[in-house]
Design a protein around this motif. Structure first.
Motif, PDB file in Angstrom:
ATOM      1  N   GLY A  37      27.003 -25.220 -10.942  1.00  0.00           N
ATOM      2  CA  GLY A  37      28.242 -25.258 -10.165  1.00  0.00           C
ATOM      3  C   GLY A  37      29.280 -24.246 -10.618  1.00  0.00           C
ATOM      4  N   ARG A  38      30.422 -24.256  -9.934  1.00  0.00           N
ATOM      5  CA  ARG A  38      31.602 -23.457 -10.288  1.00  0.00           C
ATOM      6  C   ARG A  38      31.333 -21.958 -10.351  1.00  0.00           C
ATOM      7  NH1 ARG A  38      34.808 -27.135 -14.830  1.00  0.00           N
ATOM      8  NH2 ARG A  38      34.908 -29.051 -13.556  1.00  0.00           N
ATOM      9  N   GLY A  39      30.509 -21.484  -9.459  1.00  0.00           N
ATOM     10  CA  GLY A  39      30.293 -20.045  -9.348  1.00  0.00           C
ATOM     11  C   GLY A  39      29.421 -19.440 -10.416  1.00  0.00           C
ATOM     12  N   ARG A  40      28.624 -20.276 -11.094  1.00  0.00           N
ATOM     13  CA  ARG A  40      27.727 -19.723 -12.118  1.00  0.00           C
ATOM     14  C   ARG A  40      26.626 -18.884 -11.484  1.00  0.00           C
ATOM     15  NH1 ARG A  40      29.226 -24.731 -14.078  1.00  0.00           N
ATOM     16  NH2 ARG A  40      29.903 -24.807 -16.265  1.00  0.00           N
ATOM     17  N   LEU A  41      26.111 -19.342 -10.347  1.00  0.00           N
ATOM     18  CA  LEU A  41      25.050 -18.622  -9.664  1.00  0.00           C
ATOM     19  C   LEU A  41      25.564 -18.078  -8.341  1.00  0.00           C
ATOM     20  CD1 LEU A  41      21.888 -20.866 -10.214  1.00  0.00           C
ATOM     21  CD2 LEU A  41      22.476 -18.737 -11.372  1.00  0.00           C
ATOM     22  N   ILE A  42      25.525 -16.776  -8.201  1.00  0.00           N
ATOM     23  CA  ILE A  42      25.940 -16.117  -6.962  1.00  0.00           C
ATOM     24  C   ILE A  42      24.694 -15.445  -6.386  1.00  0.00           C
ATOM     25  CG2 ILE A  42      27.511 -14.458  -5.904  1.00  0.00           C
ATOM     26  CD1 ILE A  42      29.279 -14.751  -8.418  1.00  0.00           C
ATOM     27  N   ARG A  52      14.501 -14.136  -6.376  1.00  0.00           N
ATOM     28  CA  ARG A  52      15.892 -14.228  -5.966  1.00  0.00           C
ATOM     29  C   ARG A  52      16.763 -13.519  -7.000  1.00  0.00           C
ATOM     30  NH1 ARG A  52      18.093 -14.307  -1.549  1.00  0.00           N
ATOM     31  NH2 ARG A  52      16.762 -16.062  -0.917  1.00  0.00           N
ATOM     32  N   LEU A  53      17.493 -12.533  -6.569  1.00  0.00           N
ATOM     33  CA  LEU A  53      18.398 -11.810  -7.447  1.00  0.00           C
ATOM     34  C   LEU A  53      19.776 -12.464  -7.397  1.00  0.00           C
ATOM     35  CD1 LEU A  53      17.334  -8.185  -6.459  1.00  0.00           C
ATOM     36  CD2 LEU A  53      16.438  -9.622  -8.305  1.00  0.00           C
ATOM     37  N   TYR A  54      20.498 -12.386  -8.500  1.00  0.00           N
ATOM     38  CA  TYR A  54      21.826 -13.003  -8.584  1.00  0.00           C
ATOM     39  C   TYR A  54      22.854 -11.971  -9.016  1.00  0.00           C
ATOM     40  CZ  TYR A  54      19.375 -17.442  -8.234  1.00  0.00           C
ATOM     41  OH  TYR A  54      18.588 -18.487  -7.799  1.00  0.00           O
ATOM     42  N   GLU A  55      24.030 -12.067  -8.432  1.00  0.00           N
ATOM     43  CA  GLU A  55      25.122 -11.185  -8.812  1.00  0.00           C
ATOM     44  C   GLU A  55      25.779 -11.688 -10.092  1.00  0.00           C
ATOM     45  OE1 GLU A  55      27.813 -10.846  -5.550  1.00  0.00           O
ATOM     46  OE2 GLU A  55      26.227 -10.425  -4.083  1.00  0.00           O
ATOM     47  N   GLU A  56      26.318 -10.780 -10.860  1.00  0.00           N
ATOM     48  CA  GLU A  56      26.968 -11.156 -12.109  1.00  0.00           C
ATOM     49  C   GLU A  56      28.309 -11.828 -11.833  1.00  0.00           C
ATOM     50  OE1 GLU A  56      28.355  -9.118 -16.359  1.00  0.00           O
ATOM     51  OE2 GLU A  56      27.056  -8.049 -14.955  1.00  0.00           O
ATOM     52  N   SER A  57      28.541 -12.934 -12.504  1.00  0.00           N
ATOM     53  CA  SER A  57      29.789 -13.673 -12.350  1.00  0.00           C
ATOM     54  C   SER A  57      30.844 -13.123 -13.314  1.00  0.00           C
ATOM     55  CB  SER A  57      29.558 -15.161 -12.629  1.00  0.00           C
ATOM     56  OG  SER A  57      30.777 -15.844 -12.809  1.00  0.00           O
ATOM     57  N   LYS A  58      32.085 -12.981 -12.843  1.00  0.00           N
ATOM     58  CA  LYS A  58      33.155 -12.481 -13.701  1.00  0.00           C
ATOM     59  C   LYS A  58      33.419 -13.434 -14.865  1.00  0.00           C
ATOM     60  CE  LYS A  58      35.600  -9.791 -10.174  1.00  0.00           C
ATOM     61  NZ  LYS A  58      36.882  -9.591  -9.441  1.00  0.00           N
TER      62      LYS A  58
END
Length: 299
Positions: A37-42, A52-58
């Motif tokens: 949760g909370r934007g860990r996985l984008i 599945r590729l994931y964007e880096e979270s700030k």
């Protein structure tokens, strides 16, 4: 003792409070689980390898869900998919125990010092799949060990590439190619065993290859063709042509069955058609055939 996590505000994982005990050496294992949760996985794009590729979270940085899926004993390095860890028969556990020192020495020689009592990084994730490949050598056919070795090898290749991005020049790109070739071998063998009734893969709960979507048997057929195209042997040109022709026919059956549905989602159909075109071009043939012709190849 429960492993410590230093900064809970920025954690991407947590350790289960109740340990399981290793069925080989009885060591306590606190499984590390991913928090989502909370934007860990984008979520980002889906690769041609169905990753599945994931964007880096700030806030959380780069998060890799794959590094948590294998249960590993921190003492004897017994490793397998979570659902199999406590179900291996005594005869299997005995063989895995006999291999203990060899696998510990081997993974340490390749990846250096590891610690499965603390939060995992890419190296621990990569090591966990290498260890699973070794341990599944001893599992009986009821566990479909070969396809699980294939999935583990493919994920290990992905993680080796991830490590290479961070540590260029340390031979992880070379290690990735080794795992890709292993994946190609295991995927091909799994389909051969399925056809001969040696090991069935159709009853597996999740054939991945990644965690966000189960692409099932068709996904295995597609990836077998993909891996054959990119990582199959090339010294014998006639043999390569024969294997690519076989892969082309198998891939054609995936997108030649009509519109996308639950069992054949659109991304798989699109990837299969693109792979078909690549193989056809390599063989000096026409691009993707119409759906009617693809159906006729299945007859």
């Amino acid at each position: 003792m429960l492993p410590q996590q230093e900064n809970r505000a920025t954690n991407v994982s947590f350790f289960q409070r109740n340990p399981i005990n290793c069925p080989i050496c009885d060591a306590p294992i606190y499984r590390e689980e991913l928090l989502t949760g909370r934007g860990r996985l984008i979520a980002g794009n889906l690769s041609l390898e169905l990753r599945r590729l994931y964007e880096e979270s700030k806030k959380y940085g780069e998060v890799s869900p794959l590094i948590y899926t294998i249960t590993v004993c921190p003492d004897c390095y017994y490793a397998s998919m979570k659902e199999h860890f406590l179900k291996a028969p005594p005869s299997t556990l005995k063989k895995i125990d006999d291999d203990r020192h060899l696998r510990i020495d081997a993974v340490t020689e390749i990846l250096g010092s590891l610690n499965f009592n603390h939060e995992r990084g890419l190296l621990e994730g990569l090591a966990s799949y290498y260890l699973a490949i070794r341990c599944y050598d001893y599992f009986p056919k009821d566990f479909a060990p070969v396809i699980h070795q294939g999935i583990s090898a493919l994920r290990a290749a992905w993680l080796a590439d991830d490590v290479e991005r961070h540590e260029k020049g340390n031979n992880f790109a070379y290690l990735s190619r080794i795992f890709y070739r292993k994946a190609r071998y295991f995927y091909s063998l799994a389909l051969e065993y399925e056809q001969k009734g040696v090991q069935t893969i159709t009853n597996c709960a999740n054939l991945g290859p990644d965690l966000d979507k189960n692409y099932g048997y068709d996904g295995v057929v597609y990836l077998n063709g993909y891996l054959e195209y990119h990582f199959g042997p090339r010294k014998n040109e006639e043999r390569r042509k024969e294997m690519l022709t076989k892969s082309k026919r198998s891939v054609a059956r995936i997108f030649g069955m009509g519109k996308a549905n639950k069992n054949r989602p659109l991304p798989l159909l699109e990837n299969a058609r693109e792979l078909y075109n690549m193989i056809a071009k390599t063989l000096g043939q026409k691009n993707a055939i119409p759906e009617e012709d693809a159906r006729s190849e299945e007859d």
